[in-house]
Scaffold this active site. Structure first.
Site, short mmCIF file in Angstrom:
data_model
loop_
_atom_site.label_atom_id
_atom_site.label_comp_id
_atom_site.label_asym_id
_atom_site.label_seq_id
_atom_site.Cartn_x
_atom_site.Cartn_y
_atom_site.Cartn_z
N TYR A 24 2.58 9.89 -0.21
CA TYR A 24 3.96 9.38 0.67
C TYR A 24 5.00 9.74 0.00
CZ TYR A 24 0.14 6.40 2.43
OH TYR A 24 -1.20 6.06 3.29
N LYS A 77 -2.92 5.86 -4.12
CA LYS A 77 -3.91 6.85 -3.78
C LYS A 77 -3.68 8.31 -4.54
CE LYS A 77 -3.84 4.81 0.75
NZ LYS A 77 -2.40 4.37 0.76
N HIS A 95 -7.72 9.72 -1.86
CA HIS A 95 -7.05 9.55 -0.38
C HIS A 95 -8.00 10.20 0.58
CE1 HIS A 95 -2.77 9.36 1.04
NE2 HIS A 95 -3.97 8.90 2.02
N ASP A 101 0.83 -1.26 -0.01
CA ASP A 101 -0.09 0.12 -0.02
C ASP A 101 0.96 1.25 0.02
OD1 ASP A 101 -2.89 1.03 0.85
OD2 ASP A 101 -1.47 2.20 1.80
#
Length: 274
Positions: free
Chosen positions: A51, A76, A109, A46
């Site tokens: 990120y 996402k 997200h 994931d």
């Protein structure tokens, strides 16, 4: 180590119930961390554009020697790209960064309800899904009113809703709403950033079962039927988190852990986070 069971999403796609999370893993450490997870046996990774480590995730998956179809990869949509055209562009960028022709799962997200119309964002995801470049699409951090609004306009029902869940935030109301609409629940922050690991209920159960508090907590998630993806950059902990399928929590422990709920978030409130 035991094989990870797979759950079947509402469109027939199989997803490993246990995955490896990459939130807050710096890019410089991500490739090694994901490589370690894949070596141990994880087949579900994931990540997210937010990120900043999609490239490194893609490098690890590509270098693993595993067939692409054997690794379930989720990413996402970042909050800055909710406009229809921007979402399509951002998705293409994620594919490039991950160096993959498709994603197994692509999520919005955050709903950002005070900022824009996430139903337009969802329209872009439906187009991506129809193209085959995402095997499944879903949402993250959506509350029941957000999903209700989406269901009024959508053609494709989200396959997944990824929300914060742990013993101090059990989210039974959101989980029940998801289940009612055949939307799988994924649990992020499953050990509440470590906050639950010293709780006497979890410590006592771990001592009785010869396990660690983290394993007990993750097993609680598994038995509740949620999809979970703990994160660590320490090999021993990554291995520990994988060993969840050779023991079971008694119903009394399940109930006692669920009773720890205090509505305590470690992350933002989806109704106000923008």
């Amino acid at each position: 180590m035991s094989a990870v069971p797979a759950l079947t999403l509402n469109n027939g796609v199989a997803i490993p119930q246990l995955g490896f999370g990459t939130f807050q893993i710096p890019p410089k450490d991500t490739r090694e961390a994901v490589t370690t997870a894949l070596e141990i046996g994880y087949r579900h990774i994931d990540t997210a554009e937010m990120y900043g480590n999609e490239k490194e995730v893609g490098q690890a998956v590509g270098a693993s020697g595993l067939p692409r179809e054997e690794v379930f990869v989720t990413s996402k949509l970042d909050n800055s790209y909710h406009a229809y055209g921007d979402a399509l562009t951002a998705f293409a960028r994620s594919l490039d960064d991950l160096d993959t022709p498709y994603l197994d799962l692509f999520l919005i997200h955050w709903p950002r309800p005070a900022v824009g119309d996430f139903t337009e964002t969802w329209r872009a995801l439906e187009e991506i899904y129809a193209s085959g470049r995402a095997k499944a699409i879903g949402v993250s951090n959506f509350q029941p009113p957000h999903i209700s609004r989406l269901l009024q306009k959508c053609t494709v029902v989200p396959a997944v809703n990824q929300i914060e869940v742990h013993p101090y935030l059990v989210q039974d109301d959101v989980r029940a709403f998801n289940a009612e609409h055949e939307i799988a629940t994924e649990a992020w922050s499953p050990i509440a950033k470590g906050n639950v690991l010293t709780d006497p209920v979890l410590v006592a159960a771990a001592e009785r079962l010869g396990r660690t508090p983290a394993q007990v907590t993750l097993r609680w998630h598994i038995q509740r039927g949620d999809i979970v993806f703990p994160k660590s950059v320490t090999r021993a902990r990554v291995e520990e988190n994988f060993r969840l399928f050779d023991f079971e929590l008694p119903e009394a422990d399940m109930a006692a852990i669920t009773a720890l709920d205090r509505g305590e978030r470690t992350g933002p409130d989806p109704d106000t986070f923008n």
